[in-house]
Scaffold this motif. Structure first.
Motif, short mmCIF file in Angstrom:
data_model
loop_
_atom_site.label_atom_id
_atom_site.label_comp_id
_atom_site.label_asym_id
_atom_site.label_seq_id
_atom_site.Cartn_x
_atom_site.Cartn_y
_atom_site.Cartn_z
N SER A 126 7.38 2.77 -16.18
CA SER A 126 7.65 2.96 -14.75
C SER A 126 8.76 2.02 -14.30
CB SER A 126 6.37 2.71 -13.94
OG SER A 126 5.87 1.42 -14.17
N GLU A 127 9.46 2.45 -13.24
CA GLU A 127 10.58 1.67 -12.72
C GLU A 127 10.43 1.52 -11.21
OE1 GLU A 127 13.88 4.16 -13.71
OE2 GLU A 127 14.01 3.42 -15.76
N VAL A 128 10.89 0.39 -10.69
CA VAL A 128 10.93 0.15 -9.26
C VAL A 128 12.37 0.28 -8.80
CG1 VAL A 128 10.55 -1.58 -7.45
CG2 VAL A 128 8.90 -1.36 -9.32
N VAL A 167 6.36 11.13 -11.37
CA VAL A 167 5.44 10.72 -10.31
C VAL A 167 6.16 9.61 -9.58
CG1 VAL A 167 3.26 9.57 -9.78
CG2 VAL A 167 3.33 11.38 -11.48
N ARG A 168 6.13 9.69 -8.23
CA ARG A 168 6.85 8.72 -7.40
C ARG A 168 5.93 8.28 -6.26
NH1 ARG A 168 10.67 11.83 -6.23
NH2 ARG A 168 9.94 12.51 -4.21
N THR A 181 9.96 1.79 -3.90
CA THR A 181 9.58 3.04 -4.57
C THR A 181 9.45 2.80 -6.06
OG1 THR A 181 10.67 4.38 -2.89
CG2 THR A 181 10.24 5.43 -5.01
N MET A 182 8.30 3.23 -6.60
CA MET A 182 8.06 3.12 -8.03
C MET A 182 7.93 4.54 -8.57
SD MET A 182 5.24 0.77 -10.08
CE MET A 182 4.04 0.96 -8.80
N ARG A 183 8.53 4.79 -9.74
CA ARG A 183 8.48 6.12 -10.32
C ARG A 183 8.31 6.01 -11.83
NH1 ARG A 183 13.59 5.97 -8.03
NH2 ARG A 183 13.00 7.64 -6.64
N VAL A 184 7.80 7.10 -12.41
CA VAL A 184 7.71 7.18 -13.87
C VAL A 184 8.05 8.62 -14.25
CG1 VAL A 184 5.21 7.71 -13.96
CG2 VAL A 184 6.33 6.61 -15.91
N ALA A 185 8.91 8.77 -15.25
CA ALA A 185 9.30 10.09 -15.76
C ALA A 185 8.16 10.67 -16.58
CB ALA A 185 10.56 9.96 -16.62
N LEU A 186 8.03 11.99 -16.52
CA LEU A 186 6.97 12.69 -17.26
C LEU A 186 7.55 13.68 -18.25
CD1 LEU A 186 4.56 13.54 -14.28
CD2 LEU A 186 4.31 11.71 -15.96
N HIS A 196 0.85 -1.19 0.00
CA HIS A 196 0.00 0.00 0.00
C HIS A 196 0.88 1.23 0.00
CE1 HIS A 196 -3.65 -2.31 0.69
NE2 HIS A 196 -2.96 -3.01 1.58
N PRO A 197 0.44 2.31 -0.67
CA PRO A 197 1.25 3.53 -0.72
C PRO A 197 1.47 4.13 0.66
CG PRO A 197 -0.48 3.60 -2.37
CD PRO A 197 -0.77 2.42 -1.50
N GLU A 198 2.71 4.54 0.91
CA GLU A 198 3.05 5.28 2.13
C GLU A 198 3.20 6.76 1.83
OE1 GLU A 198 6.66 3.46 3.67
OE2 GLU A 198 5.47 2.48 5.20
N SER A 199 3.75 7.08 0.65
CA SER A 199 3.90 8.48 0.25
C SER A 199 3.80 8.58 -1.27
CB SER A 199 5.23 9.04 0.75
OG SER A 199 6.31 8.38 0.14
N GLN A 200 3.36 9.77 -1.71
CA GLN A 200 3.19 10.02 -3.14
C GLN A 200 3.75 11.40 -3.46
OE1 GLN A 200 -1.03 9.94 -2.82
NE2 GLN A 200 -1.21 7.81 -3.41
N SER A 201 4.31 11.54 -4.67
CA SER A 201 4.75 12.83 -5.14
C SER A 201 4.45 12.93 -6.63
CB SER A 201 6.25 13.00 -4.91
OG SER A 201 6.69 14.23 -5.43
N PRO A 202 3.62 13.88 -7.05
CA PRO A 202 2.83 14.78 -6.24
C PRO A 202 1.75 14.00 -5.46
CG PRO A 202 2.36 15.14 -8.58
CD PRO A 202 3.41 14.09 -8.49
#
Length: 130
Positions: free
Chosen positions: A85-87, A55-56, A94-99, A37-43
């Motif tokens: 997206s990458e882990v 987005v992370r 942490t999973m992120r995707v460049a925008l 489950h998500p603990e933190s999100q950005s944005p």
């Protein structure tokens, strides 16, 4: 009579032991069947931000990179990220995707997180670029 009393005590002790073992087994099953489950999100959900570069999302459990994904869509539902997206390779949390540069508007983040144990969770939230 004494023999029957002993037998009754032994049966009660056996059932108490079974109850304790069952409770311990159920407690360990709950831990083994973890869901990420998500603990933190950005944005963060509902945020109004200048154009973010990514987005992370950080999760409370390690992810299986091959089955987890993150995408961002504009208000019309068109996916805006072309990058996959990458882990994070070190923590797997942490999973992120460049925008690309995003014009002003509302965007929806959709995520699928598959924990190391194979259990899947998913969700979405929106943010706005000013």
């Amino acid at each position: 009579m004494h023999n029957a009393s002993f037998h009754y005590s032994a049966v009660r002790a056996f059932f108490r032991l079974c109850a304790v073992v069952s409770a311990l087994c159920l407690a360990s099953i709950g831990q083994a069947w973890a869901h990420a489950h998500p603990e933190s999100q950005s944005p963060v959900a509902g945020a109004v931000v200048s154009a973010p570069q990514e987005v992370r999302i950080t999760y409370d459990d390690a992810l299986e990179p091959a089955f987890s994904s993150l995408s961002v869509s504009d208000a019309s539902g068109k996916q805006v990220n072309s990058a996959k997206s990458e882990v994070d390779a070190s923590t797997h949390k942490t999973m992120r995707v460049a925008l690309p540069v995003l014009p002003a508007g509302e965007y929806q983040v959709k995520w699928v997180a598959v924990a190391d144990d194979g259990h899947r969770t998913q969700g979405s939230y929106k943010f706005t670029v000013k």
